[in-house]
Motif scaffolding. Structure first.
Motif, mmCIF file in Angstrom:
data_model
loop_
_atom_site.group_PDB
_atom_site.id
_atom_site.type_symbol
_atom_site.label_atom_id
_atom_site.label_comp_id
_atom_site.label_asym_id
_atom_site.label_seq_id
_atom_site.Cartn_x
_atom_site.Cartn_y
_atom_site.Cartn_z
ATOM 1 N N GLY A 154 0.830 -1.208 0.000
ATOM 2 C CA GLY A 154 0.000 0.000 0.000
ATOM 3 C C GLY A 154 0.858 1.248 0.000
ATOM 4 N N ASP A 155 0.242 2.345 0.407
ATOM 5 C CA ASP A 155 0.906 3.637 0.364
ATOM 6 C C ASP A 155 1.635 3.910 1.687
ATOM 7 N N CYS A 156 2.892 4.303 1.582
ATOM 8 C CA CYS A 156 3.694 4.459 2.810
ATOM 9 C C CYS A 156 3.150 5.548 3.728
ATOM 10 N N ILE A 157 2.592 6.607 3.163
ATOM 11 C CA ILE A 157 2.099 7.686 4.042
ATOM 12 C C ILE A 157 0.912 7.166 4.846
ATOM 13 N N PRO B 291 13.311 6.877 -2.288
ATOM 14 C CA PRO B 291 12.054 7.118 -3.017
ATOM 15 C C PRO B 291 12.275 7.126 -4.529
ATOM 16 N N PRO B 292 11.187 7.100 -5.301
ATOM 17 C CA PRO B 292 11.338 7.328 -6.743
ATOM 18 C C PRO B 292 11.909 8.732 -6.958
ATOM 19 N N PHE B 293 12.638 8.914 -8.051
ATOM 20 C CA PHE B 293 13.355 10.191 -8.274
ATOM 21 C C PHE B 293 12.627 11.129 -9.237
ATOM 22 N N GLY C 76 2.910 0.899 -11.579
ATOM 23 C CA GLY C 76 2.213 1.878 -12.405
ATOM 24 C C GLY C 76 2.305 3.258 -11.771
ATOM 25 N N TYR C 77 3.130 3.376 -10.715
ATOM 26 C CA TYR C 77 3.343 4.644 -10.009
ATOM 27 C C TYR C 77 3.769 5.722 -11.000
ATOM 28 N N ASN C 78 3.164 6.920 -10.913
ATOM 29 C CA ASN C 78 3.482 7.993 -11.858
ATOM 30 C C ASN C 78 4.773 8.686 -11.431
ATOM 31 N N GLN D 285 6.086 18.554 -2.838
ATOM 32 C CA GLN D 285 5.032 18.561 -1.798
ATOM 33 C C GLN D 285 4.870 17.170 -1.211
ATOM 34 N N TRP D 286 4.853 16.174 -2.115
ATOM 35 C CA TRP D 286 4.715 14.782 -1.670
ATOM 36 C C TRP D 286 5.931 14.389 -0.828
ATOM 37 N N THR D 287 7.112 14.822 -1.293
ATOM 38 C CA THR D 287 8.345 14.484 -0.565
ATOM 39 C C THR D 287 8.279 15.041 0.855
ATOM 40 N N SER E 289 15.455 -2.190 -12.367
ATOM 41 C CA SER E 289 16.687 -1.414 -12.283
ATOM 42 C C SER E 289 16.903 -0.649 -10.969
ATOM 43 N N ASN E 290 15.949 -0.718 -10.025
ATOM 44 C CA ASN E 290 16.094 0.172 -8.876
ATOM 45 C C ASN E 290 16.699 -0.463 -7.635
ATOM 46 N N GLU E 291 17.077 -1.712 -7.756
ATOM 47 C CA GLU E 291 17.538 -2.407 -6.554
ATOM 48 C C GLU E 291 18.895 -1.878 -6.080
ATOM 49 N N ASP F 242 11.532 1.197 6.239
ATOM 50 C CA ASP F 242 11.840 1.721 4.906
ATOM 51 C C ASP F 242 10.508 1.918 4.183
ATOM 52 N N PRO F 243 10.164 3.181 3.860
ATOM 53 C CA PRO F 243 8.846 3.436 3.250
ATOM 54 C C PRO F 243 8.736 3.034 1.777
ATOM 55 N N PHE F 244 9.861 2.718 1.120
ATOM 56 C CA PHE F 244 9.804 2.423 -0.320
ATOM 57 C C PHE F 244 10.484 1.080 -0.597
ATOM 58 N N GLY F 245 9.681 0.020 -0.475
ATOM 59 C CA GLY F 245 10.218 -1.334 -0.476
ATOM 60 C C GLY F 245 11.030 -1.736 -1.691
ATOM 61 N N GLY F 246 10.535 -1.466 -2.894
ATOM 62 C CA GLY F 246 11.233 -1.912 -4.101
ATOM 63 C C GLY F 246 11.405 -3.421 -4.080
ATOM 64 N N SER F 247 12.655 -3.869 -4.118
ATOM 65 C CA SER F 247 12.922 -5.312 -4.105
ATOM 66 C C SER F 247 13.140 -5.827 -2.686
ATOM 67 N N GLY F 248 13.067 -4.921 -1.702
ATOM 68 C CA GLY F 248 13.147 -5.358 -0.297
ATOM 69 C C GLY F 248 14.556 -5.471 0.256
ATOM 70 N N GLY G 70 8.038 -2.973 6.570
ATOM 71 C CA GLY G 70 8.214 -2.675 5.147
ATOM 72 C C GLY G 70 6.895 -2.368 4.477
ATOM 73 N N ILE G 71 6.978 -1.595 3.404
ATOM 74 C CA ILE G 71 5.771 -1.273 2.623
ATOM 75 C C ILE G 71 6.179 -1.032 1.177
ATOM 76 N N GLU G 72 5.334 -1.505 0.269
ATOM 77 C CA GLU G 72 5.585 -1.275 -1.166
ATOM 78 C C GLU G 72 4.217 -1.107 -1.815
ATOM 79 N N ILE G 73 4.122 -0.064 -2.637
ATOM 80 C CA ILE G 73 2.834 0.219 -3.270
ATOM 81 C C ILE G 73 2.579 -0.741 -4.431
ATOM 82 N N GLY G 74 3.646 -1.222 -5.043
ATOM 83 C CA GLY G 74 3.532 -2.143 -6.187
ATOM 84 C C GLY G 74 3.535 -3.592 -5.731
ATOM 85 N N PRO G 75 3.804 -4.515 -6.670
ATOM 86 C CA PRO G 75 3.793 -5.934 -6.318
ATOM 87 C C PRO G 75 4.830 -6.264 -5.242
HETATM 88 C C1 SAM Z 1 13.646 3.414 -5.929
HETATM 89 S S1 SAM Z 1 12.568 2.108 -5.544
HETATM 90 C C2 SAM Z 1 13.237 1.423 -4.043
HETATM 91 C C3 SAM Z 1 14.276 0.352 -4.292
HETATM 92 C C4 SAM Z 1 14.754 -0.325 -3.044
HETATM 93 N N1 SAM Z 1 15.543 0.548 -2.227
HETATM 94 C C5 SAM Z 1 15.562 -1.571 -3.385
HETATM 95 O O1 SAM Z 1 16.757 -1.652 -3.057
HETATM 96 O O2 SAM Z 1 15.003 -2.460 -4.004
HETATM 97 C C6 SAM Z 1 11.162 2.956 -4.977
HETATM 98 C C7 SAM Z 1 9.969 2.068 -4.732
HETATM 99 O O3 SAM Z 1 8.977 2.829 -4.043
HETATM 100 C C8 SAM Z 1 7.694 2.391 -4.470
HETATM 101 N N2 SAM Z 1 6.732 3.459 -4.117
HETATM 102 C C9 SAM Z 1 6.455 4.595 -4.791
HETATM 103 N N3 SAM Z 1 5.549 5.326 -4.122
HETATM 104 C C10 SAM Z 1 5.240 4.651 -3.000
HETATM 105 C C11 SAM Z 1 4.370 4.902 -1.915
HETATM 106 N N4 SAM Z 1 3.635 6.021 -1.862
HETATM 107 N N5 SAM Z 1 4.300 3.998 -0.928
HETATM 108 C C12 SAM Z 1 5.036 2.858 -0.966
HETATM 109 N N6 SAM Z 1 5.891 2.565 -1.986
HETATM 110 C C13 SAM Z 1 5.996 3.449 -2.983
HETATM 111 C C14 SAM Z 1 7.865 2.141 -5.961
HETATM 112 O O4 SAM Z 1 6.862 1.263 -6.453
HETATM 113 C C15 SAM Z 1 9.291 1.537 -5.992
HETATM 114 O O5 SAM Z 1 9.242 0.135 -5.958
#
Ligand code: SAM
Length: 401
Positions: A115-118, A136-138, A147-149, A159-161, A291-293, A315-321, A336-341
């Motif tokens: 879900g959403d980290c916030i 976070p995403p850059f 499908g995150y924009n 603002q989101w940051t 590519s973000n791991e 860690d609010p942005f899980g990615g590959s964990g 941990g939390i990840e908005i995607g799979p």
């Molecule tokens: C740059 S990647 C993190 C990579 C991670 N550090 C790793 O080593 O695998 C950022 C991740 O944050 C997720 N993300 C984006 N917005 C989010 C949100 N609001 N809440 C949770 N996860 C979010 C994206 O789907 C993406 O997988």
């Protein structure tokens, strides 16, 4: 695109109006767009044109654009009472619908949510985590499985940051540490926010080449790793030392240590704020998804440095964990939390053993001047080691007697 502070200030609601206003102001359309999209306060001449057009003065334009310098800030502070009452009179904003987060799996040490980290942080208690690492995403228009924009306006991204940063600040314990990984450009904004609430410790430059050289620019070759703590004293700071840098081919010295070799600490070299030994995750064995791991080596270092066994890592942005795997192996509780799979993260836990070995290997290669393997190679190639220096010294002293 037109949902922007400058366009709002100039009452611009459509592309046609934008072109018209640019014409009236005699400011090139591209310059007007640049100010708006990059959140840059207009040049003196252009600001004056805008003020004349709107019938306001520079101070009001600064307020409208949220471009608050110390001079204006002082004025605002001196009028805090009046400003407070004005804000009170505003209609309360409608509360946004809370997004739900789901617990998807647990491990010995961790809890993984989707879900959403916030939204998740809003359910977490203040002062409840010891260490936060955020990658976070850059906002680079990357394709995320979720499908995150990843291409919103700078204003929206910032603002989101600020929103997620402030939640992180709230849930961090006193003495806890917060690390943020981002491009230097975004880190300049992130620091402006964090400097207000946390104590700055370091901007660590992690030397990784991540793009091709860009014309008329310096070759970008580091990510900024911001390191802050809450309050003035860290709860944990377990500094580990690194092996001496040596020639990859002959294991000889890269630098000339002259007569200082015997002064080098046998436990290795101090960790500095430039890390050039973090590999990008390229090798398929070490890469578990897109590519973000990040490298496990990076997370092992951060978690070992700024937390202890049993502490809680978030860690609010899980990615590959990566953070969660490193926390589990290092016996830290984690959230941990990840908005995607999240299946790939789960899979990574099922395949944790080689990652455990990798971390064990990293740890056995720290806090030594030379690893055993390198020491053997140096001896074979006739290079000094702490032992040979010790023997030489003993011999010199016995000759003196
Ligand atoms: C740059 S990647 C993190 C990579 C991670 N550090 C790793 O080593 O695998 C950022 C991740 O944050 C997720 N993300 C984006 N917005 C989010 C949100 N609001 N809440 C949770 N996860 C979010 C994206 O789907 C993406 O997988």
């Amino acid at each position: 695109m037109l949902d922007n502070q400058l366009y709002k200030a100039l009452n611009i609601q459509s592309d046609n109006e934008l072109k018209n206003v640019a014409k009236i102001l005699k400011i090139p359309l591209s310059t007007l767009k640049y100010y708006a999209e990059r959140n840059i306060f207009p040049s003196e001449a252009d600001a004056n044109k805008m003020c004349e057009y709107l019938g306001i003065d520079i101070l009001e334009l600064q307020l409208k654009l949220g471009s608050i310098d110390y001079n204006l800030l002082k004025k605002l502070m001196n009028h805090s009472k009046e400003i407070r009452s004005l804000i009170e009179d505003e209609e309360p904003q409608e509360e946004k619908e809370k997004k739900s987060v789901d617990l998807v799996f647990t491990t010995d040490y961790g809890k993984m949510y989707k879900g959403d980290c916030i939204s998740l942080m809003q359910t977490m208690e203040s002062n409840s985590v010891d260490l936060i690492f955020a990658d976070p995403p850059f906002n680079l228009d990357k394709q995320y499985e979720s499908g995150y924009n990843d291409k919103v306006s700078e204003q929206e991204y910032l603002q989101w940051t600020e929103q997620w940063l402030l939640e992180c600040v709230r849930i961090l314990k006193d003495g806890g540490a917060m690390f943020v990984w981002n491009l230097p450009k975004w880190n300049t904004y992130i620091s402006t926010t964090l400097n207000r609430y946390l104590e700055f410790r370091h901007w660590i430059a992690v030397d990784i080449k991540y793009r091709l050289p860009i014309k008329n620019r310096l070759y970008p070759s580091h990510y900024g790793l911001l390191y802050y703590i809450k309050g003035s004293k860290p709860n944990s700071f377990n500094e580990s030392r690194l092996p001496l840098e040596i020639c990859r081919h002959c294991a000889g010295d890269i630098h000339d240590y002259g007569g200082y070799k015997d002064k080098l600490n046998e436990k290795g070299i101090n960790l500095t704020d430039v890390w050039d030994d973090i590999p990008p995750v390229r090798h398929s064995k070490y890469k578990t998804r897109g590519s973000n791991e990040l490298s496990l080596k990076l997370l092992e270092r951060i978690i070992s440095l700024a937390s202890n066994e049993g502490d809680t890592v978030f860690d609010p942005f899980g990615g590959s964990g990566t953070t969660y795997i490193a926390s589990e192996i290092l016996k830290r509780k984690w959230i941990g939390i990840e908005i995607g799979p999240t299946e790939a993260i789960k899979q990574r836990f099922e395949d944790i053993e080689w990652q455990r070995e990798y971390i064990k290997d990293l740890q056995s290669n720290s806090n030594v001047l030379f690893t055993e393997k390198i020491k053997k190679k140096r001896i074979a190639n006739g290079h000094w080691t702490p032992e040979t220096i010790g023997k030489k010294k003993e011999k010199q002293q016995s000759l003196k007697i």
